[in-house]
Design a protein around this motif. Structure first.
Motif, PDB file in Angstrom:
ATOM      1  N   GLY A  74       0.680  -1.249  -0.074  1.00  0.00           N
ATOM      2  CA  GLY A  74       0.022  -0.031  -0.072  1.00  0.00           C
ATOM      3  C   GLY A  74       0.511   1.265   0.017  1.00  0.00           C
ATOM      4  N   ARG A  75       2.136   1.122  -0.200  1.00  0.00           N
ATOM      5  CA  ARG A  75       2.870   2.366  -0.407  1.00  0.00           C
ATOM      6  C   ARG A  75       3.527   2.796  -1.851  1.00  0.00           C
ATOM      7  NH1 ARG A  75       6.642  -0.750   3.742  1.00  0.00           N
ATOM      8  NH2 ARG A  75       5.523  -0.392   5.765  1.00  0.00           N
ATOM      9  N   HIS A  76       3.773   4.044  -1.822  1.00  0.00           N
ATOM     10  CA  HIS A  76       4.324   4.448  -3.153  1.00  0.00           C
ATOM     11  C   HIS A  76       5.482   3.631  -3.479  1.00  0.00           C
ATOM     12  CE1 HIS A  76       5.739   7.204  -6.117  1.00  0.00           C
ATOM     13  NE2 HIS A  76       4.449   7.680  -6.057  1.00  0.00           N
ATOM     14  N   PRO A  77       5.677   3.318  -4.811  1.00  0.00           N
ATOM     15  CA  PRO A  77       6.938   2.541  -5.337  1.00  0.00           C
ATOM     16  C   PRO A  77       8.165   3.202  -5.030  1.00  0.00           C
ATOM     17  CG  PRO A  77       5.392   2.465  -7.216  1.00  0.00           C
ATOM     18  CD  PRO A  77       4.775   3.474  -5.849  1.00  0.00           C
ATOM     19  N   ASP A  78       8.316   4.388  -4.745  1.00  0.00           N
ATOM     20  CA  ASP A  78       9.533   5.258  -4.532  1.00  0.00           C
ATOM     21  C   ASP A  78       9.966   5.122  -3.144  1.00  0.00           C
ATOM     22  OD1 ASP A  78       7.988   7.050  -3.070  1.00  0.00           O
ATOM     23  OD2 ASP A  78       8.925   8.757  -4.179  1.00  0.00           O
ATOM     24  N   ARG A  79       9.342   4.217  -2.327  1.00  0.00           N
ATOM     25  CA  ARG A  79       9.380   4.063  -1.013  1.00  0.00           C
ATOM     26  C   ARG A  79      10.545   2.869  -0.803  1.00  0.00           C
ATOM     27  NH1 ARG A  79       5.628   5.386   3.037  1.00  0.00           N
ATOM     28  NH2 ARG A  79       7.359   4.867   4.400  1.00  0.00           N
ATOM     29  N   ILE A 112       3.299   1.539 -11.805  1.00  0.00           N
ATOM     30  CA  ILE A 112       4.738   1.648 -10.838  1.00  0.00           C
ATOM     31  C   ILE A 112       5.797   2.418 -11.571  1.00  0.00           C
ATOM     32  CG2 ILE A 112       6.635   0.221  -9.930  1.00  0.00           C
ATOM     33  CD1 ILE A 112       4.638  -1.916  -9.492  1.00  0.00           C
ATOM     34  N   ASN A 113       5.944   2.319 -12.923  1.00  0.00           N
ATOM     35  CA  ASN A 113       7.189   2.888 -13.801  1.00  0.00           C
ATOM     36  C   ASN A 113       6.434   4.433 -13.721  1.00  0.00           C
ATOM     37  OD1 ASN A 113       9.206   2.735 -15.596  1.00  0.00           O
ATOM     38  ND2 ASN A 113       7.861   3.384 -17.179  1.00  0.00           N
ATOM     39  N   GLY A 115       4.892   6.160 -11.557  1.00  0.00           N
ATOM     40  CA  GLY A 115       5.124   6.727 -10.217  1.00  0.00           C
ATOM     41  C   GLY A 115       6.738   6.760 -10.050  1.00  0.00           C
ATOM     42  N   LEU A 116       7.552   6.082 -10.334  1.00  0.00           N
ATOM     43  CA  LEU A 116       9.092   6.213 -10.306  1.00  0.00           C
ATOM     44  C   LEU A 116       9.670   7.427 -11.280  1.00  0.00           C
ATOM     45  CD1 LEU A 116      10.061   2.551 -10.027  1.00  0.00           C
ATOM     46  CD2 LEU A 116       9.887   4.239  -8.204  1.00  0.00           C
ATOM     47  N   LEU A 117       8.999   7.474 -12.400  1.00  0.00           N
ATOM     48  CA  LEU A 117       9.516   8.470 -13.240  1.00  0.00           C
ATOM     49  C   LEU A 117       9.025   9.961 -12.679  1.00  0.00           C
ATOM     50  CD1 LEU A 117       8.428   7.053 -16.832  1.00  0.00           C
ATOM     51  CD2 LEU A 117      10.621   7.566 -15.926  1.00  0.00           C
ATOM     52  N   VAL A 118       7.656   9.983 -12.200  1.00  0.00           N
ATOM     53  CA  VAL A 118       7.188  11.369 -11.890  1.00  0.00           C
ATOM     54  C   VAL A 118       8.152  11.728 -10.711  1.00  0.00           C
ATOM     55  CG1 VAL A 118       5.350  12.614 -10.779  1.00  0.00           C
ATOM     56  CG2 VAL A 118       4.931  11.221 -12.707  1.00  0.00           C
ATOM     57  N   ARG A 119       8.584  10.673  -9.673  1.00  0.00           N
ATOM     58  CA  ARG A 119       9.151  11.145  -8.615  1.00  0.00           C
ATOM     59  C   ARG A 119      10.664  11.553  -8.852  1.00  0.00           C
ATOM     60  NH1 ARG A 119       6.106  10.091  -3.349  1.00  0.00           N
ATOM     61  NH2 ARG A 119       4.027  10.772  -4.312  1.00  0.00           N
ATOM     62  N   GLY A 120      11.179  11.003 -10.019  1.00  0.00           N
ATOM     63  CA  GLY A 120      12.778  11.135 -10.286  1.00  0.00           C
ATOM     64  C   GLY A 120      12.803  12.009 -11.271  1.00  0.00           C
ATOM     65  N   SER A 121      12.272  12.293 -12.281  1.00  0.00           N
ATOM     66  CA  SER A 121      12.300  13.597 -13.269  1.00  0.00           C
ATOM     67  C   SER A 121      11.130  14.374 -13.221  1.00  0.00           C
ATOM     68  CB  SER A 121      11.954  12.966 -14.650  1.00  0.00           C
ATOM     69  OG  SER A 121      11.054  12.311 -15.033  1.00  0.00           O
ATOM     70  N   GLY A 122      10.203  14.366 -12.490  1.00  0.00           N
ATOM     71  CA  GLY A 122       8.930  15.442 -12.354  1.00  0.00           C
ATOM     72  C   GLY A 122       8.056  15.232 -13.260  1.00  0.00           C
ATOM     73  N   ARG A 123       8.169  14.284 -14.331  1.00  0.00           N
ATOM     74  CA  ARG A 123       6.827  13.973 -15.251  1.00  0.00           C
ATOM     75  C   ARG A 123       6.981  12.542 -15.807  1.00  0.00           C
ATOM     76  NH1 ARG A 123       8.524  16.549 -20.680  1.00  0.00           N
ATOM     77  NH2 ARG A 123      10.549  17.036 -20.036  1.00  0.00           N
ATOM     78  N   ALA A 124       5.720  11.998 -16.079  1.00  0.00           N
ATOM     79  CA  ALA A 124       5.420  10.947 -16.854  1.00  0.00           C
ATOM     80  C   ALA A 124       4.997  11.521 -17.997  1.00  0.00           C
ATOM     81  CB  ALA A 124       4.622  10.007 -16.267  1.00  0.00           C
ATOM     82  N   SER A 125       5.100  10.472 -19.002  1.00  0.00           N
ATOM     83  CA  SER A 125       4.446  10.862 -20.479  1.00  0.00           C
ATOM     84  C   SER A 125       2.904  10.562 -20.498  1.00  0.00           C
ATOM     85  CB  SER A 125       5.211  10.451 -21.472  1.00  0.00           C
ATOM     86  OG  SER A 125       5.059   8.756 -21.211  1.00  0.00           O
ATOM     87  N   ALA A 126       2.468  11.448 -21.243  1.00  0.00           N
ATOM     88  CA  ALA A 126       0.784  11.126 -21.516  1.00  0.00           C
ATOM     89  C   ALA A 126       0.578   9.703 -22.049  1.00  0.00           C
ATOM     90  CB  ALA A 126       0.315  12.034 -22.536  1.00  0.00           C
TER      91      ALA A 126
END
Length: 173
Positions: A74-79, A112-113, A115-126
């Motif tokens: 139940g946690r965000h993957p970046d944890r 999951i991917n 979530g990791l992209l957004v937390r890493g680079s700031g945005r995920a693609s549409a």
């Protein structure tokens, strides 16, 4: 008096013997227990029951999927560390390769991917046209499980899945 000739023994006598042997406890339905534990967010219990299911049936698609879902707890993957997430993603890829119609495994991997992209680079693609098609193929009950246990609100793929599940589909009517 019971007939102990195995060839003629009745199924109910076998079941009763199993209950007596197990000190009166009926056999555990690990699949149902895992579902209940997951619903209650008792992730360790769900994992234990799912492992029992997979010992008996290693190819159980739903158990394999739910094991990854429960492992996220139940946690965000970046944890989680890169090694843990890589292991979970590898399980999802294997599941999708073994069962090409396991759309929910692909959906979970994409979320999951994202979530990791957004937390890493700031945005995920549409979401692409392929992602939109995949969302339309996900079984609603599996989609709801993903939404309930994978808190990645910044995922465009998750948002698309949420919008789809708000609308009734022909499968749900």
């Amino acid at each position: 008096m019971a007939d102990f000739d195995i060839d003629r023994q009745q199924a109910d006598l076998i079941q009763n013997a199993d209950i007596v042997f197990n000190f009166g406890a009926p056999p555990v339905d690990h699949r149902a227990a895992a579902a209940a534990a997951l619903e209650a967010r008792e992730y360790d219990s769900a994992i234990g029951h799912l492992k029992q299911v997979l010992q008996v049936n290693p190819g159980d698609v739903l158990a394999r999927f739910r094991l990854v879902l429960a492992a996220l707890r139940g946690r965000h993957p970046d944890r989680y560390g890169a090694r843990q997430i890589q292991g979970l993603m590898e399980r999802l890829v294997r599941l999708a390769m073994d069962e090409p119609d396991c759309h929910h495994a692909k959906m979970l991997a994409l979320i999951i991917n994202d979530g990791l992209l957004v937390r890493g680079s700031g945005r995920a693609s549409a979401p692409t046209a392929d992602t939109r098609r995949l969302v339309s193929l996900v079984d609603p009950s599996r989609g709801r499980e993903i939404l309930a246990h994978v808190p990645v609100p910044e995922s465009p793929t998750r948002s698309l899945l949420e919008r789809r599940l708000r609308r009734p589909t022909s499968r749900e009517n």
